[in-house]
Design a protein around this motif. Structure first.
Motif, PDB file in Angstrom:
ATOM      1  N   GLY A  36       0.801  -1.216   0.000  1.00 10.40           N
ATOM      2  CA  GLY A  36       0.000   0.000   0.000  1.00 10.40           C
ATOM      3  C   GLY A  36       0.835   1.267   0.000  1.00 10.40           C
ATOM      4  N   HIS A  37       0.131   2.408  -0.087  1.00 11.73           N
ATOM      5  CA  HIS A  37       0.766   3.728  -0.032  1.00 11.73           C
ATOM      6  C   HIS A  37       1.796   3.916  -1.150  1.00 11.73           C
ATOM      7  CE1 HIS A  37      -1.243   4.219   3.804  1.00 11.73           C
ATOM      8  NE2 HIS A  37      -0.680   3.113   4.246  1.00 11.73           N
ATOM      9  N   ASN A  38       1.488   3.372  -2.328  1.00 16.11           N
ATOM     10  CA  ASN A  38       2.288   3.609  -3.521  1.00 16.11           C
ATOM     11  C   ASN A  38       1.488   4.495  -4.470  1.00 16.11           C
ATOM     12  OD1 ASN A  38       5.021   2.114  -3.877  1.00 16.11           O
ATOM     13  ND2 ASN A  38       3.733   0.629  -2.806  1.00 16.11           N
ATOM     14  N   PRO A  39       2.163   5.206  -5.399  1.00 11.82           N
ATOM     15  CA  PRO A  39       1.434   6.094  -6.338  1.00 11.82           C
ATOM     16  C   PRO A  39       0.862   5.307  -7.509  1.00 11.82           C
ATOM     17  CG  PRO A  39       3.790   6.267  -6.725  1.00 11.82           C
ATOM     18  CD  PRO A  39       3.623   5.348  -5.540  1.00 11.82           C
ATOM     19  N   PHE A  40      -0.168   4.510  -7.263  1.00 11.75           N
ATOM     20  CA  PHE A  40      -0.704   3.620  -8.290  1.00 11.75           C
ATOM     21  C   PHE A  40      -1.302   4.410  -9.450  1.00 11.75           C
ATOM     22  CE2 PHE A  40      -1.099   1.084  -4.345  1.00 11.75           C
ATOM     23  CZ  PHE A  40      -0.262   0.040  -4.711  1.00 11.75           C
ATOM     24  N   ARG A  41      -1.016   3.935 -10.680  1.00 11.63           N
ATOM     25  CA  ARG A  41      -1.635   4.490 -11.879  1.00 11.63           C
ATOM     26  C   ARG A  41      -2.799   3.585 -12.271  1.00 11.63           C
ATOM     27  NH1 ARG A  41       2.312   4.267 -15.636  1.00 11.63           N
ATOM     28  NH2 ARG A  41       2.977   6.437 -15.465  1.00 11.63           N
ATOM     29  N   ALA A  43      -5.293   1.228   2.159  1.00 15.56           N
ATOM     30  CA  ALA A  43      -3.938   1.688   1.827  1.00 15.56           C
ATOM     31  C   ALA A  43      -3.652   1.673   0.334  1.00 15.56           C
ATOM     32  CB  ALA A  43      -2.907   0.831   2.560  1.00 15.56           C
ATOM     33  N   TYR A  44      -4.628   1.272  -0.482  1.00 16.53           N
ATOM     34  CA  TYR A  44      -4.396   1.135  -1.918  1.00 16.53           C
ATOM     35  C   TYR A  44      -5.312   2.105  -2.662  1.00 16.53           C
ATOM     36  CZ  TYR A  44      -2.029  -3.134  -0.483  1.00 16.53           C
ATOM     37  OH  TYR A  44      -1.186  -4.036   0.122  1.00 16.53           O
ATOM     38  N   MET A  45      -4.726   3.234  -3.120  1.00 19.95           N
ATOM     39  CA  MET A  45      -5.509   4.277  -3.777  1.00 19.95           C
ATOM     40  C   MET A  45      -4.827   4.733  -5.065  1.00 19.95           C
ATOM     41  SD  MET A  45      -6.895   6.739  -0.731  1.00 19.95           S
ATOM     42  CE  MET A  45      -7.966   6.125   0.571  1.00 19.95           C
ATOM     43  N   CYS A  46      -5.636   5.200  -6.002  1.00 21.70           N
ATOM     44  CA  CYS A  46      -5.122   5.733  -7.270  1.00 21.70           C
ATOM     45  C   CYS A  46      -4.422   7.067  -7.021  1.00 21.70           C
ATOM     46  CB  CYS A  46      -6.249   5.934  -8.275  1.00 21.70           C
ATOM     47  SG  CYS A  46      -7.181   4.441  -8.675  1.00 21.70           S
ATOM     48  N   GLU A  47      -3.272   7.231  -7.636  1.00 22.30           N
ATOM     49  CA  GLU A  47      -2.579   8.514  -7.641  1.00 22.30           C
ATOM     50  C   GLU A  47      -2.677   9.177  -9.013  1.00 22.30           C
ATOM     51  OE1 GLU A  47      -0.310  11.635  -5.959  1.00 22.30           O
ATOM     52  OE2 GLU A  47      -1.304   9.914  -5.033  1.00 22.30           O
ATOM     53  N   TYR A  48      -2.674   8.358 -10.036  1.00 21.51           N
ATOM     54  CA  TYR A  48      -2.816   8.819 -11.420  1.00 21.51           C
ATOM     55  C   TYR A  48      -3.915   7.988 -12.100  1.00 21.51           C
ATOM     56  CZ  TYR A  48       1.904  10.420 -10.270  1.00 21.51           C
ATOM     57  OH  TYR A  48       2.979  10.986  -9.665  1.00 21.51           O
ATOM     58  N   PRO A  49      -4.647   8.572 -13.081  1.00 19.90           N
ATOM     59  CA  PRO A  49      -4.620   9.983 -13.515  1.00 19.90           C
ATOM     60  C   PRO A  49      -5.261  10.899 -12.487  1.00 19.90           C
ATOM     61  CG  PRO A  49      -6.345   8.790 -14.639  1.00 19.90           C
ATOM     62  CD  PRO A  49      -5.595   7.772 -13.853  1.00 19.90           C
ATOM     63  N   GLU A  50      -5.171  12.196 -12.771  1.00 20.89           N
ATOM     64  CA  GLU A  50      -5.599  13.202 -11.802  1.00 20.89           C
ATOM     65  C   GLU A  50      -7.056  13.044 -11.403  1.00 20.89           C
ATOM     66  OE1 GLU A  50      -4.978  16.365  -9.245  1.00 20.89           O
ATOM     67  OE2 GLU A  50      -3.476  15.418 -10.514  1.00 20.89           O
ATOM     68  N   ASP A  51      -7.919  12.695 -12.371  1.00 22.50           N
ATOM     69  CA  ASP A  51      -9.345  12.636 -12.066  1.00 22.50           C
ATOM     70  C   ASP A  51      -9.717  11.436 -11.205  1.00 22.50           C
ATOM     71  OD1 ASP A  51      -8.614  11.032 -14.215  1.00 22.50           O
ATOM     72  OD2 ASP A  51     -10.653  10.942 -14.979  1.00 22.50           O
ATOM     73  N   THR A  67      -9.151   7.585  -5.349  1.00 25.61           N
ATOM     74  CA  THR A  67     -10.093   6.470  -5.525  1.00 25.61           C
ATOM     75  C   THR A  67      -9.442   5.168  -5.078  1.00 25.61           C
ATOM     76  OG1 THR A  67     -11.085   7.582  -7.429  1.00 25.61           O
ATOM     77  CG2 THR A  67     -11.514   5.218  -7.184  1.00 25.61           C
ATOM     78  N   GLN A  68     -10.128   4.423  -4.251  1.00 19.19           N
ATOM     79  CA  GLN A  68      -9.584   3.135  -3.828  1.00 19.19           C
ATOM     80  C   GLN A  68      -9.556   2.165  -5.000  1.00 19.19           C
ATOM     81  OE1 GLN A  68     -11.682   1.653  -0.401  1.00 19.19           O
ATOM     82  NE2 GLN A  68     -10.815   3.180   0.968  1.00 19.19           N
ATOM     83  N   LEU A  69      -8.524   1.333  -5.039  1.00 21.73           N
ATOM     84  CA  LEU A  69      -8.362   0.407  -6.150  1.00 21.73           C
ATOM     85  C   LEU A  69      -9.547  -0.538  -6.281  1.00 21.73           C
ATOM     86  CD1 LEU A  69      -5.537   1.577  -6.232  1.00 21.73           C
ATOM     87  CD2 LEU A  69      -4.629  -0.736  -6.484  1.00 21.73           C
TER      88      LEU A  69
END
Length: 653
Positions: free
Chosen positions: A382-387, A412-420, A424-426
């Motif tokens: 978790g806590h990674n910048p997921f695309r 702990a698993y959330m979208c970092e990219y794209p901006e929109d 958002t949780q995976l």
């Protein structure tokens, strides 16, 4: 003194001591001797309790000497805490500790805020060494000065562990050996010297009984214990927050520690750039903490082969090179807070059970992780910048079939990219199978393309599109030739009132009815007919175009015969083209005979559209109505030509 008197005296003394406790804790004030005060506010059954923890505080108050029966303390006290120790009361402290000979119950001694010189400290330690004390803690030692050699007697001790924290040495010039040899040669199991700016420690002169060494937060360097083969029983070594720089030298340091199991080298300055020399670790080492250093990918060249638990958190590792490390016993690996771009495989870690890759740079983790790491029971990623993209869909599906192996899911698993999608949780991120399956997308696109081609082909055949394209091409070519031949005559002068388009099968009606009735009399109209006005030598298409352009109107004689004539279709197309290109109302439709819709070919969609939208003149069968028909037709084509005598288009073919 009789036995009863002694018992009463001891009981009274016991009551006085307990009056200063909170059930099991007693505080006594001491200057020259122990001083006690008496209070009647104690529980009635307090005499059944024993004083196990005794806190003594030295003060500056002068108290009268008082006798004290040490037998009570010796037989009941297990832990003794003293604070504010200075050179002035060291002798009294030593006298106090001397009462706790081996065999007494006192096992724990804590000294806080000790401000003494070197000789006083060594005297205190020496007294402790020959007492019943097993665990000695000294916290806050200052004003150590006049450091000289001391012949310490280690024999006959009960000591097991010594802890010294925050030692401040004020002596600037002294022999390092005089200071360190006393601690290096201690015959105890555990030694802690922490937060003391210690720069070195000697190797013991003989095989040491040390099993635990803790030198937390000092200034130790790579010179520590190099070529030291006397720490053969050492199992735990803590060197956190020092100034070690070479991982290679650290490995050499441990190579002689035959029993070492746990090593903490966290928060140092360790590097390893892949030296020519091979790292040499203790074979017994099973747990290694290298967190918060400056290690890169090359660290995997220098790791203990039998390691079971490895902490590499907070370093500069970008990847785990394949084939570089064969750690077959490794079960726990912490790679959090590094620079990883993907989850590492387990080709070199066949026994791995726990992996932590939190707070790295992983955008799209590999979905085949659990396939390459079948023994992993818990993954912290978790806590990674997921695309959040198609590639991540496989990882999300992987979690659903992992049986809860993803630690911290889903928070702990959330979208970092794209901006929109940021935040958002995976588990809430979804894309269609068509959007993510490249093969399926290609097949679907191909099928749609084939379908489109089939539809276009069908429409082309049904609507005779090639015919229209051919006519458009001929129109364009004719206009281009006319432009190059007579550029000054491009603005065509109207020469005819109307061009007549009809089927050859309807020619009798045209010649016997239409032409005579329109051309007779004064003010008769000038008609363009192909038989008399087409120019010999020109193509039929070119003649049709020329006559339509030089005519004010185009009259179409509609009948079942008309819709079956190819040339009538040409003439209708070009006249309709003029209608749209010049935005003129130039078409006149005469319905000679009713035309059933089913006999009109599909390619005659223009004719269908014209008959549906435009008003046409219907040839009446009754003679009485024909006069009105001719009047309406003349009115529709009424126009004053610019020339009195219209020129003929030419002779008919």
């Amino acid at each position: 003194m009789t036995e009863n008197t002694r018992s009463l005296r001891n009981f009274f003394l016991y009551k006085c001591l307990f009056a200063l406790t909170f059930w099991n804790h007693v505080s006594l004030s001491v200057e020259n001797e122990l001083f006690t005060s008496v209070s009647n506010n104690f529980p009635e059954d307090s005499y059944d309790n024993k004083i196990k923890n005794l806190l003594l505080l030295y003060t500056n108050r002068h108290q009268s000497e008082a006798s004290f029966d040490w037998v009570v303390i010796q037989n009941t006290t297990e832990s003794l805490s003293l604070s504010e120790i200075t050179n002035g009361n060291v002798k009294k402290l030593i006298a106090l500790l001397s009462n706790f000979r081996q065999g007494s119950r006192l096992q724990n001694l804590t000294l806080t805020n000790v401000s003494v010189d070197w000789s006083a400290l060594t005297d205190i330690l020496q007294t402790v060494w020959h007492s019943s004390i097993e665990y000695c803690n000294i916290n806050g030692i200052t004003q150590l000065s006049e450091i000289e050699s001391y012949d310490f007697d280690y024999s006959g001790t009960s000591m097991k562990a010594l802890t010294m924290k925050k030692v401040l040495i004020t002596d600037l010039y002294f022999s390092q050996d005089n200071l360190y040899k006393i601690f290096a040669n201690m015959n105890i199991e555990a030694l802690t010297i922490a937060e003391s700016e210690m720069i070195h420690m000697l190797c013991p002169l003989f095989d040491s009984p040390f099993r635990y060494l803790n030198f937390l937060k000092n200034d130790l360097t790579d010179l520590l214990f190099q070529k030291c083969d006397k720490l053969i029983q050492l199992e735990t070594l803590i060197l956190q927050s020092n100034k070690f720089e070479s991982l290679l030298k650290v490995s050499f340091m441990t190579s002689h520690m035959k029993s070492l199991k746990y090593l903490d080298m966290s928060s140092n300055l360790l590097r390893h750039d892949g030296a020519d020399e091979q790292c040499q670790w203790a074979e017994s080492l099973s747990e290694l903490d290298l967190s918060s250093n400056q290690l890169t990918d090359a660290v995997f060249e220098c790791l203990p082969v039998n390691i079971k638990k490895l902490d590499l958190q907070n370093n500069q590792i970008a990847s785990v090179p394949k084939g570089m490390a064969e750690l077959k016993s490794l079960k726990e690996l912490n790679l959090a807070s590094n620079r990883l771009a993907d989850l590492p495989g387990c080709s070199g870690f066949t026994s791995l059970e726990f992996l932590n890759t939190e707070m790295n740079s992983i955008l799209t983790p590999s979905a085949d992780f659990f396939q390459s790491c079948p023994k992993v029971r818990e993954l912290q990623a978790g806590h990674n910048p997921f695309r959040c993209s198609c590639e991540l869909q496989d990882f999300v599906r992987l979690e659903r079939h992992s049986g809860g192996k993803l630690f911290g899911w889903p928070a702990a698993y959330m979208c970092e990219y794209p901006e929109d999608l940021r935040g958002t949780q995976l588990k809430d991120f979804h894309l269609t199978e068509l959007a993510c399956n490249t093969m399926l997308l290609l097949v679907t696109a191909l099928l749609l393309m084939l379908l489109l081609v089939a539809v276009v082909a069908f429409l082309c055949i049904y609507l005779d599109v090639p015919w229209y394209l051919r006519m458009t091409w001929q129109w364009t070519q004719t206009k281009r030739r006319a432009w190059h031949s007579h550029p000054k005559e491009q603005e065509a002068i109207l020469q005819f009132h109307a061009f007549i388009s009809y089927s050859e099968r309807d020619s009798l009606w045209v010649k016997n009815e239409l032409i005579p009735n329109l051309e007779k009399g004064e003010g008769g109209v000038q008609l363009c007919q192909h038989e008399r006005n087409f120019v010999p030598g020109k193509s039929i298409v070119e003649n049709i175009i020329n006559c339509i352009e030089k005519s004010y109107k185009s009259i179409f004689v509609l009948s079942p015969n008309f819709v079956q004539s190819e040339w009538c279709h040409y003439e209708l197309y070009f006249a309709h083209h003029k209608l749209f290109s010049e935005n003129s109302n130039s078409l006149i439709l005469i319905l000679l005979e009713p035309i059933p819709p089913y006999i009109i070919p599909a390619r005659y969609h223009k004719l269908k559209a014209l008959m549906a939208k435009r008003t046409y003149l219907e040839w009446p069968k009754e003679r009485s109505k024909r006069a009105l028909f001719w009047a309406n037709l003349r009115a529709a084509i009424s126009y004053n030509l610019p020339m009195a005598d219209a020129e003929r288009c030419g002779e008919a073919d």
